[in-house]
Design an enzyme around this catalytic site. Structure first.
Site, PDB file in Angstrom:
ATOM      1  N   TRP A 144       7.118 -12.375 -10.060  1.00 18.46           N
ATOM      2  CA  TRP A 144       6.038 -12.162  -9.097  1.00 18.46           C
ATOM      3  C   TRP A 144       6.475 -12.751  -7.774  1.00 18.46           C
ATOM      4  CZ3 TRP A 144       2.394  -8.973 -10.590  1.00 18.46           C
ATOM      5  CH2 TRP A 144       2.049  -8.883 -11.939  1.00 18.46           C
TER       6      TRP A 144
ATOM      7  N   GLU B 104     -33.892  -3.623   4.778  1.00 15.04           N
ATOM      8  CA  GLU B 104     -35.194  -3.891   5.386  1.00 15.04           C
ATOM      9  C   GLU B 104     -36.328  -3.827   4.359  1.00 15.04           C
ATOM     10  OE1 GLU B 104     -32.892  -1.490   8.567  1.00 15.04           O
ATOM     11  OE2 GLU B 104     -32.853  -1.805   6.392  1.00 15.04           O
TER      12      GLU B 104
END
Length: 385
Positions: free
Chosen positions: A173, A56
């Site tokens: 992987w 704000e």
């Protein structure tokens, strides 16, 4: 009823809030947009770092006098207390804002009450606009406040048949480079990354967030019951980020002089107490955890009811044998299965990323994609994705 201008402004505030992910803890991520009295955008901002101005304040500074008579759209109820910064509710009043729309009420008892302060000053206050989206973007902090412990996101990578490694333990992987890069984003958004001793011993992981510009490195945590897994020279002991090693209360630390930060925790049925570990982390300001490692450690957290979100990366690969993603979790019959509610599925390179939350969670959890056992144990080794 909100009009399209209201919705567009709050949507922008949600987008802005996401920019603070990974850098505001132990504070929430918050975004704010200000329109002037004629509906023109005059200010916007987001909470960038803990101790810095709130969303704000950034927006009000940008708007200046043009905020008078205008509307502020904030993803979280404006705070009502003075900490390292002043109360945002009072700042909005002093700026002359005529109307405030906030998406989610602040559950923090120390900061709540901002809406009442605004109303008392004659400001029109609305709540709930795009609440689901704002809740999703701030779910880690909201969960930590509501439950008094860090939000836990369990991440794993597996083949389509649920294997995290082959029978000979090889796993690099399983997933593609895009998924591995995405995991570094998750690390950058977390306050802490946790693995068990099996991963520490076998993989010598680094656990830092790589290739993420401006990333605040998470605390690296190893659950090492016997204080034997993290050896001198381990990659996790470098100065890239802080490292905490959790050991049993009766662990022998005579050969652990190389460990700089050690916490002793009570033993549980198999390993260390998950609630005790999370309590220690919460006391240290950790509000979000990325749980990595192996199936045994994951099973311990699931059994403890301490998994708030599951993120699974599924690769189009079949192995037929090898360890599964989840180990013993105290579930012995289908009636006790932990049912999940899928909140997102998206392609990441050649892989599929699925995000889900426990279906019986007592508090609301993410239902849309974000913008863009009472023990911890020694886990089976699993390669970093």
């Amino acid at each position: 009823m909100a009009d399209q201008a209201d919705i567009a402004a709050m949507h922008r505030a949600v987008e802005l809030a996401a920019r603070g992910l990974g850098s505001t803890s132990p504070n929430p991520v918050v975004g704010c947009v200000i329109l002037d009295a004629s509906g023109r955008l005059v200010g916007e901002g987001y909470h960038q770092r803990a101790g810095g101005p709130h969303a704000e304040i950034h927006a009000l500074r940008a708007a200046g006098d043009r905020a008078r008579g205008g509307t502020a759209y904030v993803t979280l109820e404006p705070c009502n207390h003075t900490g390292r910064t002043g109360p945002c509710a009072q700042a909005l009043v002093e700026a002359g804002v005529a109307r405030v729309q906030h998406a989610v009420a602040d559950p923090n008892p120390q900061a709540t009450g901002g809406a009442d302060t605004l109303r008392a000053a004659g400001v029109s206050v609305g709540r709930g606009l795009l609440a689901e989206e704002a809740e999703a973007g701030n779910i880690a902090w909201l969960t930590s406040v509501r439950r008094g412990r860090p939000f836990v996101r369990w991440k794993y990578a597996a083949t389509l048949d649920g294997r995290i490694a082959a029978a000979d333990t090889t796993s690099r992987w399983i997933t593609g480079p895009e998924s591995r890069a995405d995991v570094h984003r998750l690390r950058a958004e977390a306050d802490a990354v946790i693995v068990g001793s099996g991963t520490a011993r076998t993989d010598d992981p680094h656990l830092a967030a790589r290739d993420i510009e401006g990333a605040v490195q998470p605390l690296r945590v190893v659950v090492d019951t016997g204080a034997t897994a993290v050896r001198p020279g381990a990659r996790i002991l470098d100065d890239t980020a802080a490292t905490l090693v959790a050991v049993a209360e009766d662990a022998d630390l005579s050969a652990a002089g190389h460990l700089k930060d050690v916490v002793r925790l009570p033993r549980a049925a198999r390993g260390l107490s998950v609630p005790a570990l999370l309590a220690v982390l919460h006391e240290r300001g950790v509000r979000s955890v990325l749980l990595e490692g192996g199936p045994t450690l994951a099973g311990s957290f699931v059994a403890a009811g301490a998994v708030d979100q599951v993120v699974g990366y599924l690769a189009p690969v079949l192995l037929g044998a090898g360890p599964h993603a989840l180990g013993e979790a105290g579930i012995t019959t289908i009636g006790d299965a932990l049912r999940l509610r899928m909140t997102e599925s998206v392609r990441v390179g050649a892989d599929l990323r699925i995000t889900a939350t426990p279906a019986d969670a007592t508090e609301p959890h993410a239902t849309t994609a974000r913008p863009t056992a009472a023990h911890a144990t020694t886990d089976h080794a699993t390669k970093e994705i």
